[in-house]
Design an enzyme around this catalytic site. Structure first.
Site, mmCIF file in Angstrom:
data_model
loop_
_atom_site.group_PDB
_atom_site.id
_atom_site.type_symbol
_atom_site.label_atom_id
_atom_site.label_comp_id
_atom_site.label_asym_id
_atom_site.label_seq_id
_atom_site.Cartn_x
_atom_site.Cartn_y
_atom_site.Cartn_z
ATOM 1 N N ALA A 188 -74.969 -18.253 6.513
ATOM 2 C CA ALA A 188 -76.360 -17.793 6.359
ATOM 3 C C ALA A 188 -77.055 -18.821 5.476
ATOM 4 O O ALA A 188 -77.263 -18.609 4.295
ATOM 5 C CB ALA A 188 -76.387 -16.405 5.737
ATOM 6 N N ALA A 189 -77.397 -19.953 6.080
ATOM 7 C CA ALA A 189 -77.665 -21.169 5.304
ATOM 8 C C ALA A 189 -79.083 -21.311 4.754
ATOM 9 O O ALA A 189 -79.271 -21.908 3.700
ATOM 10 C CB ALA A 189 -77.351 -22.387 6.159
ATOM 11 N N GLY A 213 -81.217 -23.652 2.636
ATOM 12 C CA GLY A 213 -80.385 -24.842 2.698
ATOM 13 C C GLY A 213 -80.021 -25.472 1.366
ATOM 14 O O GLY A 213 -79.411 -26.552 1.334
ATOM 15 N N ASP A 246 -72.948 -16.903 1.943
ATOM 16 C CA ASP A 246 -73.940 -16.488 0.948
ATOM 17 C C ASP A 246 -74.793 -15.440 1.669
ATOM 18 O O ASP A 246 -75.785 -15.764 2.312
ATOM 19 C CB ASP A 246 -74.765 -17.705 0.516
ATOM 20 C CG ASP A 246 -75.700 -17.374 -0.619
ATOM 21 O OD1 ASP A 246 -75.277 -16.693 -1.567
ATOM 22 O OD2 ASP A 246 -76.875 -17.775 -0.550
ATOM 23 N N ASP A 275 -78.335 -19.926 10.758
ATOM 24 C CA ASP A 275 -79.161 -18.804 10.347
ATOM 25 C C ASP A 275 -79.639 -18.107 11.609
ATOM 26 O O ASP A 275 -79.778 -18.739 12.655
ATOM 27 C CB ASP A 275 -80.348 -19.231 9.479
ATOM 28 C CG ASP A 275 -80.656 -18.162 8.438
ATOM 29 O OD1 ASP A 275 -80.257 -18.323 7.270
ATOM 30 O OD2 ASP A 275 -81.267 -17.143 8.798
ATOM 31 N N CYS A 321 -76.984 -12.707 -4.153
ATOM 32 C CA CYS A 321 -77.846 -12.690 -5.340
ATOM 33 C C CYS A 321 -78.189 -11.227 -5.645
ATOM 34 O O CYS A 321 -79.340 -10.861 -5.804
ATOM 35 C CB CYS A 321 -79.080 -13.563 -5.164
ATOM 36 S SG CYS A 321 -80.041 -13.211 -3.702
#
Lengths: 320, 153
Positions: free
Chosen positions: A126-127, A130, A194, A150, A247
């Site tokens: 899930a870039a 970037g 991520d 993505d 996050c």
């Protein structure tokens, strides 16, 4: 900033007496930060150049390419802007040239835990936008292959622009449902997941996430993340490493997701620790439910500990 | 999904000859060709993946486009090529205009595609037409600032 009652209760349950320090820190502005793009310029050359322009820089202790800008525009939040106000960090010649990438210091952590080497085949599930893809390419000296994926077309467009500016050669960008990568069984030497998350940890830079915060959303993301972590593990080569990060500091998106992986597979959880970074152990019990004791090896990164956003990282190895 | 294909040795040689003619130097490496004659620089490792199966949306770094009147390097292509001819050096004030996407005036006798530099920085590619340098900086890369500042501030 007005925090919801349930958010406060949960944070106190996680942090105990340290919760007040957490609430205080998330009210404070975050300094601008960036990562030197070593694919285009060396660290010393850029740092000297920016210091000559009057930037006050402090090295991020866990990332040699990372710097905070102590006198940047972000530090002036709430103050009246005038002629002497510094230019936005994304509006400089050096940024235009791709010499640095604007990146929150906490987001520099997951790639550093992947033990990357030149020539590896890496999947960034899930870039977008970037920041971590570019960082990984830098660590690998742009030798090898990073597949940056993505699912959303708008996010893929942003990813393309950012990776072009960084100048990454070792790159393939794909737009797929990341779950589909489970079909590439045992292909990747390293995987970064991520995961898409509620953003509970980024309240400091995005106070709106406190407004949007609610428990059903955490659970909804948790469900998606559980699917993604199982797919990622399928795609990982035996003996290789994967990092799962969010996050968010909500156990529903963090330990509970990794707990499922430990429960269903033979995954080994290695200590997610790096020099210069204060971390707290992952939790093994949440709201009366016990989880795998190995979850202590996960890292909870709280804003008050390192002056970052909130982050969660787990380092997973697939046995040979 | 976009289509990319690995360029043959012959295609790469022809492109490098064109680069040499225009800029006195070349870009080396594994190259791919995409739609609209765009050229991308990748790594050998990319060849280990079946591109058709993966539905790639992007590959390596875009280094430029083959136009009817020559090779037009992207910003990254201009940085990689390390041109020794057809280079125009601009001052700080012109640089601030350039990175915001404006064309700039020139007295240069050079014609066609030129690499734009400010001191040691390579800013991209322009085209000299009637005393002006046409600016090829893509919209998404332009600095969006209305303030007229000197570049070193």
């Amino acid at each position: 900033m007005e925090l919801k009652e349930e958010f406060i209760t949960r944070s106190r349950e996680l942090l105990g007496s340290d919760a007040d320090s957490y609430f205080k820190t998330i009210e404070e502005p975050l300094n601008d930060s960036f990562r030197v793009n070593t694919l285009k310029i060396n660290i010393e050359a850029l740092v000297n150049r920016l210091k000559n322009k009057g930037w006050e820089l402090r090295n991020v202790p866990w990332c040699k390419e990372g710097y905070w800008v102590l006198n940047g525009r972000a530090a002036l939040r709430g103050k009246v802007l005038g002629a002497e106000t510094p230019e936005r960090i994304g509006n400089t010649l050096e940024h235009f040239l791709g010499y640095y990438y604007v990146q929150e210091a906490g987001s520099m952590i997951p790639p550093l835990m992947l033990e990357l080497k030149e020539g590896q085949k890496v999947l960034d599930m899930a870039a977008s936008p970037g920041s971590k893809t570019g960082q990984m390419a830098g660590i690998m000296n742009d030798e090898g292959l990073i597949i940056a994926n993505d699912v959303r077309i708008d996010r893929v467009s942003i990813l393309k622009v950012n990776m072009q500016r960084i100048g990454v050669r070792s790159l393939l960008i794909t737009r797929r449902n990341a779950m589909n990568y489970q079909n590439m069984k045992g292909v990747f030497d390293r995987i970064l997941l991520d995961a898409p998350c509620s953003g509970e940890g980024v309240i400091r830079s995005n106070p709106y996430s406190a407004v949007e915060w609610n428990v059903p959303t955490l659970r909804k993301f948790g469900k998606v993340q559980k699917g993604l972590i199982m797919s990622a593990y399928e795609a990982l080569k035996p003996g290789s490493l994967m990092v799962y990060s969010t996050c968010s500091l909500a156990p529903e998106e963090d330990e509970e997701v990794v707990n499922l992986l430990l429960d269903k597979t033979d995954a080994i959880l290695e200590p997610a620790r790096i020099n210069g970074l204060k971390t707290r152990d992952g939790i093994t019990e949440w709201q009366g439910n016990s989880m795998d004791k190995r979850l202590k090896n996960c890292a909870r990164i709280y804003p008050q500990d390192n002056d970052t956003e909130g982050f969660f990282v787990a380092k997973v190895r697939k046995p040979i | 999904m976009m289509n990319f294909r690995h360029m043959t040795k012959k295609e790469v040689n022809e492109l490098q000859e064109q680069m040499k003619k225009q800029f006195g130097s070349v870009i080396e490496g594994t190259m791919f060709r995409g739609s609209k004659d765009k050229v991308y620089l990748g790594t050998e490792h990319i060849l280990t993946i079946n591109l058709d199966k993966l539905n790639a949306e992007g590959i390596g770094v875009y280094i430029g486009r083959i136009e009817e009147d020559g090779f037009r390097p992207s910003i990254e292509g201009a940085q990689l090529i390390r041109a020794v001819i057809n280079v125009i050096e601009i001052n700080d004030e012109e640089t601030w205009d350039w990175i915001r996407g404006f064309e700039i005036k020139t007295n240069s006798e050079t014609r066609g595609y030129v690499i734009i530099k400010n001191k040691e920085d390579t800013l991209g590619t322009g085209k000299v037409i009637n005393g002006k340098i046409w600016n090829y900086t893509p919209k998404e890369r332009r600095i969006k600032s209305l303030t007229k500042k000197l570049i070193n501030q």
